[in-house]
Design a protein around this motif. Sequence first.
Motif, PDB file in Angstrom:
ATOM      1  N   VAL A   3       0.863  -1.181   0.000  1.00 38.64           N
ATOM      2  CA  VAL A   3       0.000   0.000   0.000  1.00 38.64           C
ATOM      3  C   VAL A   3       0.899   1.230   0.000  1.00 38.64           C
ATOM      4  N   LEU A   5       0.946   5.318   0.595  1.00 41.69           N
ATOM      5  CA  LEU A   5       0.237   6.489   1.103  1.00 41.69           C
ATOM      6  C   LEU A   5       0.921   7.719   0.529  1.00 41.69           C
ATOM      7  N   TYR A  55      -4.961  -3.085   2.385  1.00 40.55           N
ATOM      8  CA  TYR A  55      -5.354  -1.757   1.901  1.00 40.55           C
ATOM      9  C   TYR A  55      -5.981  -0.901   2.996  1.00 40.55           C
ATOM     10  N   GLU A  61       0.457   8.291   9.286  1.00 40.64           N
ATOM     11  CA  GLU A  61       0.590   9.274   8.217  1.00 40.64           C
ATOM     12  C   GLU A  61       1.218  10.546   8.764  1.00 40.64           C
ATOM     13  N   ARG A  76      -4.413  13.820   0.715  1.00 36.85           N
ATOM     14  CA  ARG A  76      -3.942  12.463   1.037  1.00 36.85           C
ATOM     15  C   ARG A  76      -4.646  11.457   0.120  1.00 36.85           C
ATOM     16  N   ARG A  78      -4.508   7.018  -0.939  1.00 36.70           N
ATOM     17  CA  ARG A  78      -4.037   5.665  -0.621  1.00 36.70           C
ATOM     18  C   ARG A  78      -4.200   4.826  -1.882  1.00 36.70           C
TER      19      ARG A  78
END
Length: 85
Positions: A3, A5, A55, A61, A76, A78
């Motif tokens: 994943v 970010l 996920y 963060e 932001r 993902r």
Amino acid sequence: MTVALMWEARAVPDRGEELLTWARAQELPASPLRRETFRAPQDRVLVITWWDAPYDADLPELPEPDGELITRAVHRWRFESVAAD
């Protein structure tokens, strides 16, 4: 699963270097597989972290910088990796 970010902020004019320094100094409570920091015109800073996680995992963060340093709220996103070359 991997994943990614993404964290993107835009600094107040002429404070891009300060925002970049701030973003690079932020420590996360856990270490990602990889962390990369970018800059772009208009005093924008982008940080991407890669994690070995589902996920929907609860992942650390970067926070919002001081409101006097940025022109708008942080963006932001993902993403889930589907291929790597």
